[in-house]
Motif scaffolding. Sequence first.
Motif, short mmCIF file in Angstrom:
data_model
loop_
_atom_site.label_atom_id
_atom_site.label_comp_id
_atom_site.label_asym_id
_atom_site.label_seq_id
_atom_site.Cartn_x
_atom_site.Cartn_y
_atom_site.Cartn_z
N ALA A 560 0.81 -1.23 0.00
CA ALA A 560 0.00 0.00 0.00
C ALA A 560 0.84 1.28 0.00
O ALA A 560 0.56 2.20 -0.77
N PRO A 561 1.87 1.39 0.84
CA PRO A 561 2.62 2.66 0.85
C PRO A 561 3.26 3.00 -0.49
O PRO A 561 3.43 4.18 -0.81
N GLN A 562 3.63 1.98 -1.27
CA GLN A 562 4.28 2.24 -2.55
C GLN A 562 3.30 2.62 -3.65
O GLN A 562 3.60 3.46 -4.51
N LEU A 563 2.10 2.01 -3.65
CA LEU A 563 1.24 2.08 -4.82
C LEU A 563 -0.03 2.91 -4.65
O LEU A 563 -0.74 3.14 -5.63
N ALA A 564 -0.34 3.36 -3.46
CA ALA A 564 -1.63 4.01 -3.22
C ALA A 564 -1.85 5.21 -4.13
O ALA A 564 -2.91 5.38 -4.73
N VAL A 565 -0.85 6.08 -4.26
CA VAL A 565 -1.05 7.34 -4.98
C VAL A 565 -1.10 7.15 -6.50
O VAL A 565 -1.40 8.10 -7.23
N LEU A 566 -0.85 5.94 -6.99
CA LEU A 566 -0.88 5.71 -8.44
C LEU A 566 -2.30 5.64 -8.98
O LEU A 566 -2.52 5.82 -10.19
N THR A 567 -3.27 5.37 -8.12
CA THR A 567 -4.67 5.31 -8.56
C THR A 567 -5.15 6.72 -8.85
O THR A 567 -5.10 7.61 -8.00
N ARG A 568 -5.63 6.94 -10.08
CA ARG A 568 -6.10 8.25 -10.53
C ARG A 568 -7.35 8.08 -11.38
O ARG A 568 -7.62 7.01 -11.91
N ALA A 569 -8.09 9.18 -11.53
CA ALA A 569 -9.23 9.20 -12.44
C ALA A 569 -8.72 9.15 -13.88
O ALA A 569 -7.63 9.63 -14.17
N PRO A 570 -9.52 8.58 -14.80
CA PRO A 570 -9.12 8.60 -16.22
C PRO A 570 -8.87 10.04 -16.68
O PRO A 570 -9.65 10.94 -16.40
N GLY A 571 -7.78 10.24 -17.39
CA GLY A 571 -7.45 11.57 -17.89
C GLY A 571 -6.57 12.39 -16.96
O GLY A 571 -6.07 13.44 -17.36
N ALA A 572 -6.39 11.92 -15.72
CA ALA A 572 -5.53 12.65 -14.79
C ALA A 572 -4.07 12.48 -15.19
O ALA A 572 -3.69 11.44 -15.74
N PRO A 573 -3.23 13.47 -14.93
CA PRO A 573 -1.80 13.29 -15.18
C PRO A 573 -1.28 12.09 -14.40
O PRO A 573 -1.57 11.96 -13.21
N PRO A 574 -0.55 11.19 -15.04
CA PRO A 574 -0.06 10.01 -14.31
C PRO A 574 0.93 10.40 -13.23
O PRO A 574 1.71 11.34 -13.39
N ALA A 575 0.87 9.67 -12.11
CA ALA A 575 1.81 9.93 -11.02
C ALA A 575 3.19 9.44 -11.42
O ALA A 575 3.34 8.45 -12.14
N SER A 576 4.21 10.16 -10.98
CA SER A 576 5.58 9.75 -11.28
C SER A 576 5.94 8.52 -10.45
O SER A 576 5.50 8.38 -9.31
#
Length: 632
Positions: A560-576
Amino acid sequence: MTMSATPSTPSARSLAFRLAYIACLAVVFTLATGLVDSGAGVGSAQAFAQPIFPIANALPGLLLATLLLVLSRRPLLSFGIAFVMEALIYAVNALKVSNLNTPLMPADFRMLGQLRRGGLKLLGSYLPASPWPYLALLVAVGIIVLAWRKEDPLFARRTRGRRLACGTALVLLLGTLLAGMPGWTKIYGNRHLWLEPWSAQATAEHSGLVSSLVMFHLHQGHARKKPDAAAAQQLIERADPDLRQRLQAATTNQGERPDIVVVQSESFFDPSIMKGYENTDLTPNLHRLATQGESGALHVPTYGGGTIRTEFEVLTGLSLRYFDDLQFPYLQMNHKVVPSLVRTLRSHGYETIALHGNDPGFWNRNTAFRAIGFDRFVSRSSFPTNAAMDGQYMADSAMTDEIMAQLKNAGPPQLLFAISIEAHGPYDVPPADAAKRDAIPVPEGITGKNKLELQNYLYHMQHADQELGRLAELLAHRERPTLLLFYGDHLPALTDTYNITGFVDGKDMLSQAGVWLLVDPRNPTEPKRESLASWMLPGRLLEQAGVRDDAYFALTQVIAPQLAVLTRAPGAPPASEDHDEQTADQDMANVALLRMKGKLDALLPHAEVQTAQMTGVQPDSFEQAEPAGVRQ
């Protein structure tokens, strides 16, 4: 006396004239499509610079128009019908962009099947109030009818099989396009057009909406990933020490299983993330309860709509990030059995109930909930006939009442998954208490329609917060222990307002996180805050419930600590992502694909001791709730 043929008859028209006439109509159709589209890459200015873009964007419409021409023999009629149908697609796209800030996608057309299941009323509420679009449509229909009655045929009815051959060829061409046959990638491929899989908006802007729909259709139809078991095994091995530590806790879980209430609150978020509300507490019960348990930011895979995307992730623990072809999972998944939080709890003797004050067929929930493993689905017809309404939908207070009516103090432990609807858009429907709505302050610069919609939303959202507080108080006084998980499925579609106010963190609306809260109302704990993604919530809930022998859900907590912020709405700028995060992300994709296919368990470690009492496990069946008034 023999009359000579007039110039208006097909026999008097040369083949060259007819072909030139059709070619002129095709050019006009292509330019008009670019004009309606207004995308930078397909406008009239691009007709010479990059002609493949406007031509490809108009090609499906041109094929349809040509097929209609073969059938009707009337060119103006045929091109007119095709253009009106194309214009309707653009009109629907404009509505979606206005409300959800993202263009049409191929899976959106699956919504046509939802029109008779409550979808027509919901979608109809988003139609424009102005009469002009409808008048324009009536005028277009009138012109089509006039063309049918007055326009002369361009060629003879009998053509010695040529019409049949042309019509068959066109039907096959359109059929292969609709079926997503890979041969079309020679036109709709990256060598000619631009597909950005991470951004439908950018793709539609430079390649045109129609080309975007075709490219995503082709991409999603042939981009189904095959899981790499070796890569999945690598992630599991890296996580093995932490994973086994979590599983060992299963040997000590001897206590009474708590009941579990999960509330998916429609469009709920904390407005303090908006500029203008930084110092305003519009969710006091959320903030109060957050001091008594776990809470934090919740990253979800949708914005403004698409509730079932978040819902699917919470119920299954599977991230839609790893399933490119599942935009609306309940409408697209073909699995009769889906691994889920629900099935894990059933294996521990839980009775599992879904509750929603709406049509059970909308979003295909009645079928999807069977696959996910619910024992019963309490839908609108099973609520009391006098259930409170507020605005367009059932009030959250009625949902709280039904939750408490379903919970029992005897028998097996229960999982109750409740889906609210009061705060659902559109936000132009008058609420029950207009004076209370009008008293809600709005940030500077929010006026007119935007002010009304924001106040309507906040009116309903504050009811959700009030009902959260009431529900927690009621659960605290039950005889049985109860865990309460509360979260918002996505931000509301207040796009214009967000564009005016902006957000405190400086990011755009598609990058904003919602909220989650997990408390034991009877036994408050020290507060803990953590950012999670929606697909990580079931693992966290199971840990708190003392159900710790499902290695997959335990794994979601380890990473969870590594991957949580990667979830985004379609069209959102991808997380680095750094190298380690990228590796974990790719490996987790293989884990998820194996999980969905039912091929993951052999790779996972298992708890040494199974302590759950298996007596009373519910059979693998699904029943709709009894009609209103028939209660146990």
